[in-house]
Design an enzyme around this catalytic site. Structure first.
Site, PDB file in Angstrom:
ATOM      1  N   GLY A 196      -1.701  -4.128   2.031  1.00  0.00           N
ATOM      2  CA  GLY A 196      -1.435  -3.671   3.386  1.00  0.00           C
ATOM      3  C   GLY A 196      -0.339  -4.442   4.087  1.00  0.00           C
ATOM      4  O   GLY A 196       0.411  -3.886   4.898  1.00  0.00           O
ATOM      5  N   THR A 231      -1.782   3.222   0.085  1.00  0.00           N
ATOM      6  CA  THR A 231      -2.804   2.345  -0.470  1.00  0.00           C
ATOM      7  C   THR A 231      -2.076   1.150  -1.092  1.00  0.00           C
ATOM      8  O   THR A 231      -0.880   1.217  -1.357  1.00  0.00           O
ATOM      9  CB  THR A 231      -3.674   3.082  -1.512  1.00  0.00           C
ATOM     10  OG1 THR A 231      -4.690   2.197  -1.990  1.00  0.00           O
ATOM     11  CG2 THR A 231      -2.857   3.575  -2.694  1.00  0.00           C
ATOM     12  N   GLY A 232      -2.808   0.070  -1.295  1.00  0.00           N
ATOM     13  CA  GLY A 232      -2.190  -1.121  -1.874  1.00  0.00           C
ATOM     14  C   GLY A 232      -2.128  -2.252  -0.868  1.00  0.00           C
ATOM     15  O   GLY A 232      -2.829  -2.230   0.146  1.00  0.00           O
ATOM     16  N   ARG A 265      -8.872 -10.621   9.054  1.00  0.00           N
ATOM     17  CA  ARG A 265      -7.704  -9.922   8.497  1.00  0.00           C
ATOM     18  C   ARG A 265      -7.846  -8.390   8.664  1.00  0.00           C
ATOM     19  O   ARG A 265      -8.889  -7.809   8.384  1.00  0.00           O
ATOM     20  CB  ARG A 265      -7.559 -10.265   7.016  1.00  0.00           C
ATOM     21  CG  ARG A 265      -6.334  -9.664   6.326  1.00  0.00           C
ATOM     22  CD  ARG A 265      -6.659  -8.395   5.574  1.00  0.00           C
ATOM     23  NE  ARG A 265      -5.512  -7.884   4.818  1.00  0.00           N
ATOM     24  CZ  ARG A 265      -5.479  -6.708   4.225  1.00  0.00           C
ATOM     25  NH1 ARG A 265      -6.521  -5.906   4.285  1.00  0.00           N
ATOM     26  NH2 ARG A 265      -4.422  -6.308   3.559  1.00  0.00           N
ATOM     27  N   VAL A 266      -6.784  -7.777   9.088  1.00  0.00           N
ATOM     28  CA  VAL A 266      -6.721  -6.319   9.164  1.00  0.00           C
ATOM     29  C   VAL A 266      -5.490  -5.879   8.364  1.00  0.00           C
ATOM     30  O   VAL A 266      -4.425  -6.487   8.477  1.00  0.00           O
ATOM     31  CB  VAL A 266      -6.599  -5.847  10.634  1.00  0.00           C
ATOM     32  CG1 VAL A 266      -6.334  -4.353  10.719  1.00  0.00           C
ATOM     33  CG2 VAL A 266      -7.863  -6.210  11.415  1.00  0.00           C
ATOM     34  N   GLY A 267      -5.652  -4.845   7.556  1.00  0.00           N
ATOM     35  CA  GLY A 267      -4.532  -4.363   6.740  1.00  0.00           C
ATOM     36  C   GLY A 267      -3.801  -3.197   7.383  1.00  0.00           C
ATOM     37  O   GLY A 267      -3.882  -2.978   8.597  1.00  0.00           O
ATOM     38  N   ASP A 268      -3.107  -2.462   6.556  1.00  0.00           N
ATOM     39  CA  ASP A 268      -2.303  -1.342   7.052  1.00  0.00           C
ATOM     40  C   ASP A 268      -3.112  -0.084   7.359  1.00  0.00           C
ATOM     41  O   ASP A 268      -2.700   0.749   8.158  1.00  0.00           O
ATOM     42  CB  ASP A 268      -1.266  -0.958   5.991  1.00  0.00           C
ATOM     43  CG  ASP A 268      -1.946  -0.467   4.707  1.00  0.00           C
ATOM     44  OD1 ASP A 268      -2.866  -1.163   4.227  1.00  0.00           O
ATOM     45  OD2 ASP A 268      -1.584   0.607   4.202  1.00  0.00           O
ATOM     46  N   THR A 317      -8.520   2.285  -1.502  1.00  0.00           N
ATOM     47  CA  THR A 317      -8.495   2.873  -0.168  1.00  0.00           C
ATOM     48  C   THR A 317      -8.270   4.369  -0.281  1.00  0.00           C
ATOM     49  O   THR A 317      -7.428   4.809  -1.067  1.00  0.00           O
ATOM     50  CB  THR A 317      -7.318   2.261   0.622  1.00  0.00           C
ATOM     51  OG1 THR A 317      -7.593   0.884   0.798  1.00  0.00           O
ATOM     52  CG2 THR A 317      -7.115   2.947   1.965  1.00  0.00           C
TER      53      THR A 317
END
Ligand code: ASP
Length: 323
Positions: free
Chosen positions: A239, A236-237, A213-216, A185
């Site tokens: 989420g 990054t990483g 799914r949605v991440g950070d 990211t």
């Protein structure tokens, strides 16, 4: 009156009494350091082309907002980056779904989540910020809005990502924990010649994630946060871990209390590590900058670095790690 009783009566704890003056002192010192304005740009990982683009904008007098938008677009266009934009790895159903957000120096922000068929989610996020009364659009609504803004529909699934997904389907092993090599990211922060700070973050998220799914990365406060008085941070990483601790907001608030960007990034990683005994199996990395242009970076696993560019040129700076 006994001291304890006095504190209770005043609605104060002993900690508040002891730490408040210290924090105020640190804060004043941090503000004092804010003397000369030095344009600079930094982004997660060694995305030197994105960093160079961002610096090109800043060094020709452009705003931090334009610099971060144009910088991260380089990675959104790069088909060999399978974690950002077109060419990103799909979800477990073979759909490429993109997340991005942007934040300016006035505290305005725009975000798109679960966006499909649009190659530059960061540009759509900026349009959300500038052209709508909202801060976030999701899925079909975000896509429809993008078409209304003149964006073209594109197939984002490249032959390479499709072939890898088809190979993955044979076993369909769903591993919500991101392999430590699989997280590119791009989160970018910049300070322009006026001393204004902006940030952007864009991703295709976790490979073979569950549909929806949605991440950070597109979540303001988690994947990115800017406060023009204090500084900015991005992540990054994994989420899920960043969201649970509202990592980027936390870092900016810790800097407000007088921590350096490095100390604040370390504390944000420590919060994750303390809460999740599985931390050795996943990666999270943060970068941060304060108003004075000091930077910091910290991560769980070794191997994270960030790309930095100012008037003295470009550097890839390795981040120190918890492990
Ligand atoms: N933070 C991104 C997400 O969770 C992925 C990553 O940076 O690896 O979607």
């Amino acid at each position: 009156m006994q001291r304890r009783k006095f504190l209770q009566a005043a609605g104060l704890s002993a900690t508040a009494i002891v730490t408040q003056p210290l924090l105020a002192k640190e804060h004043k010192r941090a503000l004092k350091r804010n003397v000369a304005i030095k344009p600079l740009t930094l982004c997660t990982w060694n995305f030197h082309r994105a960093s160079a683009k961002s610096w090109e904008v800043l060094s020709s007098g452009g705003t931090a907002l334009d610099a971060v938008e144009q910088g991260v677009m380089v990675e959104e266009s790069d088909l060999s980056n399978q974690t950002v934009g077109k060419g990103g790895r799909p979800d477990r159903d073979g759909e490429v779904t993109l997340d991005a957000c942007i934040m300016d120096s006035n505290g305005n922000c725009g975000s798109v989540v679960y966006l499909q068929n649009i190659a530059h989610p960061i540009q759509v996020a900026r349009k959300v910020m500038e052209e709508t009364p909202h801060a976030m659009l999701a899925g079909k609504g975000a896509e429809q809005f993008a078409y209304e803004m003149g964006f073209k529909r594109e197939n984002l699934l490249t032959p390479q990502s499709k072939a890898e997904w088809e190979a993955w389907k044979i076993t369909s092993q769903y591993k919500p924990i991101i392999n430590i090599e699989n997280h590119d990211t791009i989160g970018m922060l910049a300070i322009d010649k006026n001393g204004d700070i902006a940030g952007a973050c864009t991703t295709s998220g976790m490979a073979y994630k569950m549909a929806g799914r949605v991440g950070d990365s597109p979540i303001i406060g988690a994947g990115l946060f800017i406060d023009n008085e204090i500084g900015g941070a991005t992540a990054t990483g994994v989420g899920e871990e960043v969201m649970k601790t509202v990592g980027s907001f936390l870092i900016v608030e810790l800097m407000r209390q007088g921590m350096s960007p490095q100390e604040a990034c370390e504390e944000a990683v420590n919060r994750i590590v303390k809460k999740n005994p599985e931390y050795a199996n996943f990666q999270v990395g943060f970068i941060a900058v304060n108003k004075a242009g000091e930077t910091g970076a910290y991560c769980i696993q070794p191997g994270f670095s960030y790309s930095y560019y100012d008037q003295n040129g470009q550097e890839n700076r390795p981040a120190s790690s918890h492990l």
